[in-house]
Scaffold this active site. Structure first.
Site, PDB file in Angstrom:
ATOM      1  N   LYS A 199       0.801  -1.223   0.000  1.00 26.98           N
ATOM      2  CA  LYS A 199       0.000   0.000   0.000  1.00 26.98           C
ATOM      3  C   LYS A 199       0.833   1.272   0.000  1.00 26.98           C
ATOM      4  O   LYS A 199       0.287   2.353   0.197  1.00 26.98           O
ATOM      5  CB  LYS A 199      -0.899   0.029   1.239  1.00 26.98           C
ATOM      6  CG  LYS A 199      -1.887  -1.124   1.346  1.00 26.98           C
ATOM      7  CD  LYS A 199      -2.704  -0.998   2.624  1.00 26.98           C
ATOM      8  CE  LYS A 199      -3.686  -2.140   2.764  1.00 26.98           C
ATOM      9  NZ  LYS A 199      -4.479  -2.018   4.006  1.00 26.98           N
ATOM     10  N   GLU A 209      -1.175  -1.392   9.800  1.00 26.92           N
ATOM     11  CA  GLU A 209      -0.657  -0.693   8.633  1.00 26.92           C
ATOM     12  C   GLU A 209      -1.525   0.508   8.279  1.00 26.92           C
ATOM     13  O   GLU A 209      -1.017   1.551   7.854  1.00 26.92           O
ATOM     14  CB  GLU A 209      -0.546  -1.637   7.440  1.00 26.92           C
ATOM     15  CG  GLU A 209       0.174  -1.013   6.272  1.00 26.92           C
ATOM     16  CD  GLU A 209       0.491  -1.989   5.169  1.00 26.92           C
ATOM     17  OE1 GLU A 209       1.337  -1.671   4.337  1.00 26.92           O
ATOM     18  OE2 GLU A 209      -0.118  -3.083   5.147  1.00 26.92           O
ATOM     19  N   HIS A 213      -1.028   5.357   8.454  1.00 29.90           N
ATOM     20  CA  HIS A 213      -1.416   6.430   7.535  1.00 29.90           C
ATOM     21  C   HIS A 213      -2.048   7.622   8.248  1.00 29.90           C
ATOM     22  O   HIS A 213      -2.314   8.643   7.611  1.00 29.90           O
ATOM     23  CB  HIS A 213      -2.410   5.896   6.498  1.00 29.90           C
ATOM     24  CG  HIS A 213      -1.815   4.952   5.502  1.00 29.90           C
ATOM     25  ND1 HIS A 213      -1.121   5.381   4.390  1.00 29.90           N
ATOM     26  CD2 HIS A 213      -1.802   3.604   5.452  1.00 29.90           C
ATOM     27  CE1 HIS A 213      -0.716   4.334   3.693  1.00 29.90           C
ATOM     28  NE2 HIS A 213      -1.125   3.244   4.316  1.00 29.90           N
TER      29      HIS A 213
END
Length: 350
Positions: free
Chosen positions: A144, A215, A219
């Site tokens: 990603k 994960e 962000h």
């Protein structure tokens, strides 16, 4: 298409679901899987039901790296030796499970890296090991992070020399939604804006989706890969509680931007990715939508919209496309096409 044999690195949430979904895909035979505990092989086809039962609870997306027993997360709780793939009758303990997969690479058509990319160079380094170990076949990931694409592109010549076809960012987003944006862009001579907004519901919560949730938290504006990796499980759960289980993300560093740019669809700066994660409900908090705005050849401005059904789960939208792109990669590889490809460069096989 002839039968395709494939291996899965990592038996956390993504890896387990990939094995499960593969049973519904024609011409796919899983023959190997590994986690940090060991490796499972059966070149007649793994007993997926047995392996899924053996790996239940192995949710840390762990795998041996650099020949040791490090984990992708850089520090997670330890399981007993009766957990993971080694609990399966098809498996055995291993000090270097990845190397064992590489050593049997001549019998494996494709390798799915079912791991979060906690270190920016983790997946590229793993690919290096396969290339240096003489593997020639397909490698596919569901990463990603935008900056990792350049690392993989830098290796394109080495992959081509090794006869490796590497498909990067081939899950949901990037992946399915990147491909949808590329198709929607065909109406236009100039694409001015691509907006990808996703919704994911995870009723099973953080406990069963550690890698994915951690994960995504990386962000958030106050975190990055390093700080999120070092968070304890309790700290992750506290962040979830602070957001009442619903976390919203804006302007994420998702690889959709560079993947669309390298495919010639638009500039990376014109791509925006955000979403909402509900860790306590299966129902999606918002409909996953791709909006592509552009100018047509006759001067009109319009927006093409693509939506995923609210009933499709994250697992279906990640693993279905990942295995579809894997099949497409094998077609390319058997035709002698090597190097690095993105989800906007080819259509997944069914």
């Amino acid at each position: 298409m002839n039968e395709i044999t494939f291996a899965v690195l990592g038996t956390g949430g993504i890896g387990r679901r990939a094995l499960e979904v593969s049973q519904h895909k024609d011409a796919l035979t899983p023959v190997a899987a590994c986690d940090r505990h060991g490796v499972a092989f059966d070149f007649d086809g793994l007993d997926v039901d047995e392996l899924l039962a053996a790996t239940e609870g192995n949710i840390d997306n762990e795998v041996a790296t650099d020949g040791g027993a490090a984990t992708a997360e850089g520090g997670v709780k330890q399981h007993g030796e009766d957990r993971g793939v080694v609990a399966s009758s098809q498996a055995r303990p291993s000090e270097d499970p990845i190397q064992e997969i590489i050593d049997h690479g001549d019998r494996i058509d494709a390798v799915l890296l079912a791991l979060p990319n906690y270190e920016h160079d983790f997946i590229p380094r793993t690919a290096d090991r396969f290339a240096e170990g003489g593997y020639s076949g397909v490698m596919i990931d569901v990463l990603k992070r935008s900056r990792v694409i350049d690392m993989l592109d830098d290796r394109s010549d080495e992959f081509a020399e090794a006869s490796i076809t590497f498909i990067c960012g081939a899950g949901a987003t990037p992946g399915l939604l990147t491909g949808a944006a590329a198709l929607a862009a065909q109406s236009f001579v100039e694409v001015t804006d691509v907006d990808i907004h996703w919704g994911v519901g995870l009723k099973s919560g953080y406990e069963d989706n550690r890698g994915t949730v951690r994960e995504d938290i990386a962000h958030l504006p106050e975190y990055d890969i390093e700080t999120a990796r070092n968070l304890s499980d309790e700290e992750i759960e506290a962040i979830i509680d602070d957001h009442d289980g619903v976390i919203e993300f804006e302007d994420m560093e998702h690889a959709d931007d560079v993947l669309l740019e390298r495919a010639g669809v638009c500039d990376a700066a014109d791509v925006t990715v955000g979403g909402i994660l509900d860790v306590r409900n299966d129902e999606k908090p918002t409909t996953t939508t791709v909006r592509v705005t552009g100018r047509t050849f006759d001067g009109e401005t319009a927006t093409n919209t693509f939506q995923l059904g609210d009933e499709t789960s994250m697992e279906a939208n990640v693993n279905g496309p990942a295995l579809g792109y894997l099949k497409a990669g094998v077609r390319r590889n058997r035709a002698g096409e090597y190097g690095v490809f993105g989800p906007a460069d080819l259509m997944p096989g069914f």
